[in-house]
Enzyme design. Structure first.
Site, PDB file in Angstrom:
ATOM      1  N   CYS A 240       3.280   8.622   1.260  1.00  0.00           N
ATOM      2  CA  CYS A 240       3.582   7.677   2.343  1.00  0.00           C
ATOM      3  C   CYS A 240       3.798   6.299   1.718  1.00  0.00           C
ATOM      4  CB  CYS A 240       2.419   7.662   3.335  1.00  0.00           C
ATOM      5  SG  CYS A 240       2.672   6.513   4.693  1.00  0.00           S
TER       6      CYS A 240
ATOM      7  N   SER B 107      10.590   6.355   9.495  1.00  0.00           N
ATOM      8  CA  SER B 107      10.044   6.305  10.851  1.00  0.00           C
ATOM      9  C   SER B 107      10.296   4.927  11.461  1.00  0.00           C
ATOM     10  CB  SER B 107       8.542   6.569  10.793  1.00  0.00           C
ATOM     11  OG  SER B 107       7.972   6.358  12.061  1.00  0.00           O
TER      12      SER B 107
ATOM     13  N   CYS C 176       2.649  -3.222  17.192  1.00  0.00           N
ATOM     14  CA  CYS C 176       2.068  -2.060  17.885  1.00  0.00           C
ATOM     15  C   CYS C 176       0.561  -2.285  18.043  1.00  0.00           C
ATOM     16  CB  CYS C 176       2.328  -0.781  17.095  1.00  0.00           C
ATOM     17  SG  CYS C 176       4.082  -0.454  16.853  1.00  0.00           S
TER      18      CYS C 176
ATOM     19  N   CYS D 152      -2.200  -0.332  15.828  1.00  0.00           N
ATOM     20  CA  CYS D 152      -1.982  -0.251  14.376  1.00  0.00           C
ATOM     21  C   CYS D 152      -2.578  -1.466  13.673  1.00  0.00           C
ATOM     22  CB  CYS D 152      -0.482  -0.180  14.099  1.00  0.00           C
ATOM     23  SG  CYS D 152      -0.079  -0.300  12.355  1.00  0.00           S
TER      24      CYS D 152
ATOM     25  N   SER E  73       8.787   6.691  16.598  1.00  0.00           N
ATOM     26  CA  SER E  73       7.412   6.491  17.029  1.00  0.00           C
ATOM     27  C   SER E  73       7.435   6.246  18.541  1.00  0.00           C
ATOM     28  CB  SER E  73       6.870   5.281  16.259  1.00  0.00           C
ATOM     29  OG  SER E  73       5.504   5.190  16.384  1.00  0.00           O
TER      30      SER E  73
ATOM     31  N   CYS F 206       3.858  -6.218   8.695  1.00  0.00           N
ATOM     32  CA  CYS F 206       4.850  -5.679   9.639  1.00  0.00           C
ATOM     33  C   CYS F 206       5.042  -6.660  10.799  1.00  0.00           C
ATOM     34  CB  CYS F 206       4.376  -4.332  10.175  1.00  0.00           C
ATOM     35  SG  CYS F 206       5.605  -3.559  11.254  1.00  0.00           S
TER      36      CYS F 206
ATOM     37  N   GLU G  12       0.816  -1.218   0.000  1.00  0.00           N
ATOM     38  CA  GLU G  12       0.000   0.000   0.000  1.00  0.00           C
ATOM     39  C   GLU G  12       0.850   1.268   0.000  1.00  0.00           C
ATOM     40  OE1 GLU G  12      -3.521   0.184   1.991  1.00  0.00           O
ATOM     41  OE2 GLU G  12      -3.731  -1.972   2.294  1.00  0.00           O
TER      42      GLU G  12
ATOM     43  N   CYS H 226      -2.947   7.194   9.273  1.00  0.00           N
ATOM     44  CA  CYS H 226      -1.900   6.494  10.025  1.00  0.00           C
ATOM     45  C   CYS H 226      -2.450   5.291  10.773  1.00  0.00           C
ATOM     46  CB  CYS H 226      -1.296   7.432  11.074  1.00  0.00           C
ATOM     47  SG  CYS H 226      -0.190   8.619  10.377  1.00  0.00           S
TER      48      CYS H 226
ATOM     49  N   ASN I 272       5.039   7.332  21.475  1.00  0.00           N
ATOM     50  CA  ASN I 272       3.720   6.814  21.886  1.00  0.00           C
ATOM     51  C   ASN I 272       3.517   6.518  23.367  1.00  0.00           C
ATOM     52  OD1 ASN I 272       3.178   6.850  19.113  1.00  0.00           O
ATOM     53  ND2 ASN I 272       4.035   4.810  18.896  1.00  0.00           N
TER      54      ASN I 272
ATOM     55  N   GLY J 207       5.077  -1.629   7.544  1.00  0.00           N
ATOM     56  CA  GLY J 207       6.414  -2.160   7.825  1.00  0.00           C
ATOM     57  C   GLY J 207       7.263  -1.299   8.725  1.00  0.00           C
TER      58      GLY J 207
END
Ligand code: SF4
Length: 380
Positions: free
Chosen positions: A136, A226, A147, A150, A249, A143, A123, A367, A251, A194
């Site tokens: 993006c 990132s 997380c 996500c 990232s 991945c 994507e 995101c 968080n 990823g």
């Protein structure tokens, strides 16, 4: 690391033949020829696919045609003599991804599902913005980093992308959006599917190709990678001659909370991550970016904001806040806009802090929302 599925297939077949201890292939083994993809090659790779008697400038002609003129097909490289074009067509293919689906948002965002040579899909999201568009791109199919906020994490890892598949996303989206002649207008963020630092050699090779002034010519400062915080790879990235900007990232404001929502941090601790960030050699035009996904009632309190300020003290950085983009299978909720603003206000007293506006929510392009299984529910 294999550059393409084709190379992997050939290597498997060779291994099969060797295992037979026979000088000739066993009757059931067939050599399947897979043309080499040219997108993703650097100049030195291109020299290898030409007959040895060809002068060096032939490789440069191919390089310029692919990355500067951005041809859509090898037959368009008319600077090459016909026999060389035929040789090239028999050995190689351009290797750009093809379109599986395109989704258009009411806010102008385009989400692409792109076919790769081995039948997998990846994507890419293009977000038009005033003056400069942001693209993006993905670095892996799925991945491996789990997380908890996500949706891509729900896919697990299928495989890492080759450098060509990373560059191919940029060339595909640029062509589709009519921006092929002006790729300098892009900001590129490797924040799609990823964990880019778990595919660092290919990410760096793709960056070199994207930044080469004799080719696509996008400035390093326009590309951001990132990471969830793969600490040894941050040190490795710091050594690269051509490297994108770095975003972390974050968080969470405490080790315990980060371990809960980003299990990878059980291996790569927050304290060590901060040490790596402090040691990271920023270029004079660069600031570190920290991304912080706000989860309602979990990591969005005033105390969290104050701890974030403390954690990032003395780092030349800015903070991007992202209110959770919800999705099926995600256990967290989006905080109220007032909470997001209150958090921002506290952080802003000490460092630049922005709220990232969600883009393409109606096509699940924001995101943390990239996941293929949900596409049936979207109208193309
Ligand atoms: S946020 Fe990034 S690193 Fe974490 S699971 Fe999603 S794609 Fe992977």
């Amino acid at each position: 690391m294999f550059e393409s599925f084709g190379q992997l297939l050939i290597a498997l077949l060779i291994a099969l033949m060797e295992e037979s201890h026979s000088p000739t292939p066993p009757p059931h083994a067939k050599i399947i020829f897979m043309p080499q993809p040219i997108v993703g090659m650097e100049l030195s790779d291109m020299r290898q696919i030409l007959p040895p008697d060809q002068p060096a400038y032939r490789a440069q002609q191919i390089y310029r045609a692919v990355y500067q003129q951005k041809v859509a097909d090898l037959v368009e490289i008319t600077t090459l003599p016909a026999p060389i074009r035929e040789h090239l067509a028999s050995e190689a293919e351009l290797g750009l991804p093809t379109l599986a689906q395109r989704y258009l948002s009411t806010d102008g965002t385009r989400r692409y599902l792109l076919n790769l040579a081995d039948g997998r899909t990846v994507e890419t999201v293009l977000m038009p913005m005033d003056g400069r568009d942001t693209l993006c791109i993905s670095s892996q199919v799925g991945c491996p980093v789990n997380c908890q906020f996500c949706m891509t994490a729900l896919l697990g890892l299928e495989r890492s992308l080759t450098a060509g598949e990373i560059v191919g996303q940029v060339l595909y989206a640029a062509r589709d959006a009519g921006l092929l002649a002006d790729t300098k207008r892009f900001n590129i963020v490797m924040m799609g599917m990823g964990e880019p630092l778990l595919n660092l050699p290919n990410v760096l090779k793709a960056t070199r190709i994207l930044c080469d002034q004799k080719g696509i010519n996008i400035a390093e400062r326009r590309i951001t990678v990132s990471t969830s915080g793969i600490i040894p790879k941050i040190y490795e990235l710091a050594e690269a001659e051509v490297r994108p900007k770095l975003a972390i990232s974050l968080n969470a404001s405490t080790e315990e909370m980060r371990q809960e929502i980003m299990p990878i941090t059980r291996k790569y601790h927050l304290k060590d991550l901060m040490e790596a960030c402090r040691a990271y050699p920023l270029r004079n035009w660069e600031t570190l970016m920290f991304e912080y996904v706000l989860l309602k009632g979990v990591n969005d309190t005033d105390d969290d904001a104050r701890r974030v300020v403390k954690l990032l003290a003395n780092i030349n950085c800015k903070v991007n806040l992202i209110a959770l983009n919800p999705g099926p299978g995600i256990a967290y909720e989006t905080p109220d806009p007032e909470r997001v603003l209150a958090f921002q206000e506290i952080v802003m007293r000490s460092m630049p802090c922005f709220i990232r506006r969600p883009r393409g929510l109606d096509i699940f392009a924001a995101c943390g929302q990239l996941k293929r299984n949900n596409l049936e529910t979207i109208t193309a």
